[in-house]
Design a protein around this motif. Structure first.
Motif, PDB file in Angstrom:
ATOM      1  N   UNK A  50       0.853  -1.189   0.000  1.00  0.00           N
ATOM      2  CA  UNK A  50       0.000   0.000   0.000  1.00  0.00           C
ATOM      3  C   UNK A  50       0.889   1.239   0.000  1.00  0.00           C
ATOM      4  N   UNK A  51       0.888   1.955  -1.106  1.00  0.00           N
ATOM      5  CA  UNK A  51       1.694   3.156  -1.260  1.00  0.00           C
ATOM      6  C   UNK A  51       0.952   4.337  -0.646  1.00  0.00           C
ATOM      7  N   UNK A  52       1.618   5.085   0.188  1.00  0.00           N
ATOM      8  CA  UNK A  52       0.997   6.218   0.883  1.00  0.00           C
ATOM      9  C   UNK A  52       1.066   7.465   0.005  1.00  0.00           C
ATOM     10  N   UNK A  53       0.180   7.527  -0.975  1.00  0.00           N
ATOM     11  CA  UNK A  53       0.176   8.663  -1.893  1.00  0.00           C
ATOM     12  C   UNK A  53      -0.741   8.397  -3.066  1.00  0.00           C
ATOM     13  N   UNK A  54      -0.974   9.409  -3.879  1.00  0.00           N
ATOM     14  CA  UNK A  54      -1.830   9.273  -5.040  1.00  0.00           C
ATOM     15  C   UNK A  54      -1.046   8.734  -6.232  1.00  0.00           C
ATOM     16  N   UNK A  55      -1.766   8.411  -7.293  1.00  0.00           N
ATOM     17  CA  UNK A  55      -1.121   7.961  -8.521  1.00  0.00           C
ATOM     18  C   UNK A  55      -0.209   9.046  -9.076  1.00  0.00           C
ATOM     19  N   UNK A  56      -0.649  10.281  -8.994  1.00  0.00           N
ATOM     20  CA  UNK A  56       0.177  11.383  -9.491  1.00  0.00           C
ATOM     21  C   UNK A  56       1.458  11.519  -8.675  1.00  0.00           C
ATOM     22  N   UNK A  57       1.338  11.412  -7.341  1.00  0.00           N
ATOM     23  CA  UNK A  57       2.522  11.494  -6.489  1.00  0.00           C
ATOM     24  C   UNK A  57       3.468  10.328  -6.762  1.00  0.00           C
ATOM     25  N   UNK A  60       5.354  10.971  -9.945  1.00  0.00           N
ATOM     26  CA  UNK A  60       6.331  12.057  -9.779  1.00  0.00           C
ATOM     27  C   UNK A  60       7.523  11.606  -8.940  1.00  0.00           C
ATOM     28  N   UNK A  61       7.246  10.936  -7.828  1.00  0.00           N
ATOM     29  CA  UNK A  61       8.291  10.573  -6.880  1.00  0.00           C
ATOM     30  C   UNK A  61       9.115   9.365  -7.338  1.00  0.00           C
ATOM     31  N   UNK A  62       8.469   8.357  -7.900  1.00  0.00           N
ATOM     32  CA  UNK A  62       9.178   7.124  -8.233  1.00  0.00           C
ATOM     33  C   UNK A  62       9.569   7.027  -9.708  1.00  0.00           C
ATOM     34  N   UNK A  63       8.858   7.747 -10.561  1.00  0.00           N
ATOM     35  CA  UNK A  63       9.152   7.696 -11.987  1.00  0.00           C
ATOM     36  C   UNK A  63       9.728   9.002 -12.516  1.00  0.00           C
ATOM     37  N   UNK A  64       9.639  10.061 -11.719  1.00  0.00           N
ATOM     38  CA  UNK A  64      10.204  11.336 -12.126  1.00  0.00           C
ATOM     39  C   UNK A  64       9.453  12.034 -13.238  1.00  0.00           C
ATOM     40  N   UNK A  65       8.161  11.779 -13.365  1.00  0.00           N
ATOM     41  CA  UNK A  65       7.361  12.395 -14.420  1.00  0.00           C
ATOM     42  C   UNK A  65       6.709  13.669 -13.888  1.00  0.00           C
ATOM     43  N   UNK A  67       4.217  16.882 -13.290  1.00  0.00           N
ATOM     44  CA  UNK A  67       2.752  16.876 -13.198  1.00  0.00           C
ATOM     45  C   UNK A  67       2.086  17.165 -14.541  1.00  0.00           C
ATOM     46  N   UNK A  68       2.615  18.129 -15.309  1.00  0.00           N
ATOM     47  CA  UNK A  68       1.972  18.463 -16.577  1.00  0.00           C
ATOM     48  C   UNK A  68       2.042  17.304 -17.562  1.00  0.00           C
ATOM     49  N   UNK A  69       3.141  16.529 -17.516  1.00  0.00           N
ATOM     50  CA  UNK A  69       3.257  15.362 -18.381  1.00  0.00           C
ATOM     51  C   UNK A  69       2.310  14.251 -17.934  1.00  0.00           C
ATOM     52  N   UNK A  70       2.147  14.121 -16.618  1.00  0.00           N
ATOM     53  CA  UNK A  70       1.203  13.131 -16.086  1.00  0.00           C
ATOM     54  C   UNK A  70      -0.193  13.437 -16.587  1.00  0.00           C
ATOM     55  N   UNK A  71      -0.585  14.711 -16.497  1.00  0.00           N
ATOM     56  CA  UNK A  71      -1.923  15.113 -16.924  1.00  0.00           C
ATOM     57  C   UNK A  71      -2.132  14.841 -18.413  1.00  0.00           C
ATOM     58  N   UNK A  72      -1.128  15.176 -19.205  1.00  0.00           N
ATOM     59  CA  UNK A  72      -1.229  14.944 -20.649  1.00  0.00           C
ATOM     60  C   UNK A  72      -1.332  13.446 -20.947  1.00  0.00           C
ATOM     61  N   UNK A  91      -7.662   9.774 -10.988  1.00  0.00           N
ATOM     62  CA  UNK A  91      -7.644  10.488  -9.705  1.00  0.00           C
ATOM     63  C   UNK A  91      -8.008   9.564  -8.541  1.00  0.00           C
ATOM     64  N   UNK A  92      -8.746   8.493  -8.831  1.00  0.00           N
ATOM     65  CA  UNK A  92      -9.210   7.586  -7.777  1.00  0.00           C
ATOM     66  C   UNK A  92      -8.364   6.326  -7.640  1.00  0.00           C
ATOM     67  N   UNK A  93      -7.372   6.159  -8.511  1.00  0.00           N
ATOM     68  CA  UNK A  93      -6.564   4.931  -8.493  1.00  0.00           C
ATOM     69  C   UNK A  93      -5.830   4.777  -7.163  1.00  0.00           C
ATOM     70  N   UNK A  94      -5.894   3.561  -6.613  1.00  0.00           N
ATOM     71  CA  UNK A  94      -5.177   3.230  -5.380  1.00  0.00           C
ATOM     72  C   UNK A  94      -3.868   2.538  -5.755  1.00  0.00           C
ATOM     73  N   UNK A  95      -2.759   3.122  -5.345  1.00  0.00           N
ATOM     74  CA  UNK A  95      -1.441   2.618  -5.740  1.00  0.00           C
ATOM     75  C   UNK A  95      -0.953   1.563  -4.753  1.00  0.00           C
ATOM     76  N   UNK A  96      -0.426   0.474  -5.287  1.00  0.00           N
ATOM     77  CA  UNK A  96       0.119  -0.572  -4.426  1.00  0.00           C
ATOM     78  C   UNK A  96       0.752  -1.676  -5.254  1.00  0.00           C
TER      79      UNK A  96
END
Length: 238
Positions: A50-57, A60-65, A67-72, A91-96
């Motif tokens: 269970x990753x403590x963060x959103x899909x966007x986080x 960004x944190x583990x893949x270095x992408x 935010x604007x590229x994530x959105x696109x 926005x609702x994805x649960x990361x794990x």
């Protein structure tokens, strides 16, 4: 015909590719003679359950992408998914980590419910915002497709099917598969990615014709010069 599909339940293109492949298979004349086997693959085996963060986080944190590229990327993926009748909600994805989910899928496959389980778990992850690494949720999901609560709990409470998951991943490495989805037809033809439906259809036809070549029957001991009998063609009859 044997078709093996390597995919990860956390991979959005795997869901899109599944839909496109299914459309091709539905229109395939010999689909009743096709066996589809789902294989495990992990895009990020080092993730915690269970990753403590959103899909966007996470991206960004583990893949270095950025935010604007994530959105696109999400916009493009969502459009492709919508074209296949899917409703992605990033926005609702649960990361794990997906390892538990893959063991669940192997349990389902062992009881002839592999296709149902794959569809249900992908939809839960990408369309419903469910935690597909959580045992309690997988118990509910399993009940919905015909698995018993005890079987799911016994499997996920142990290391059952762990070797099967590892074996699938090792097979992928042996075959040179580094990304998913990846489709293998009769261990001869490989298709990388969520290709268009037409490409899947062409691959199915090609593989079938090669495995089942048409043999032309020719007259035996008749002295005939040609195996061709009287026929009509675009330029007339002969």
């Amino acid at each position: 015909m044997q078709i093996e599909i390597w995919s990860d339940v956390k991979c959005p293109w795997c869901f899109v590719g599944k839909r496109r492949f299914e459309k091709a298979l539905e229109g395939f004349e010999h689909r009743e003679q096709v066996t589809v086997t789902w294989k495990s693959f992990q895009l990020d085996p080092n993730l915690p359950d269970h990753y403590d963060g959103t899909e966007q986080q996470y991206l960004a944190e583990r893949k270095g992408i950025p935010e604007d590229q994530v959105r696109a990327m999400w916009d493009s993926l969502s459009a492709s998914a919508a074209g296949e009748g899917l409703d992605f909600r990033f926005e609702d994805v649960v990361v794990g980590n997906s390892f538990t989910a893959h063991r669940f899928l192997h349990l389902a496959k062992s009881q002839g419910l592999g296709d149902q389980a794959k569809e249900a778990i992908l939809s839960a992850h990408f369309e419903q915002g469910k935690d597909t690494s959580d045992t309690e949720f997988l118990v509910q999901l399993g009940a919905g497709i015909g698995l018993t609560e005890q079987d799911v709990r016994d499997t996920l409470g142990s290391d059952r099917f762990a070797d099967d998951v590892h074996h699938d991943i090792a097979e992928a490495q042996t075959l040179g598969i580094s990304g998913v989805p990846f489709f293998v037809i009769d261990r001869k033809y490989g298709i990388s990615g969520a290709q268009p439906t037409d490409l899947f259809a062409e691959a199915l036809d090609t593989a079938w014709k090669e495995a089942n070549p048409l043999t032309l029957v020719s007259p035996a001991r008749t002295g005939a010069q040609s195996a061709d009998g009287e026929a009509c063609g675009p330029d007339g009859c002969s």
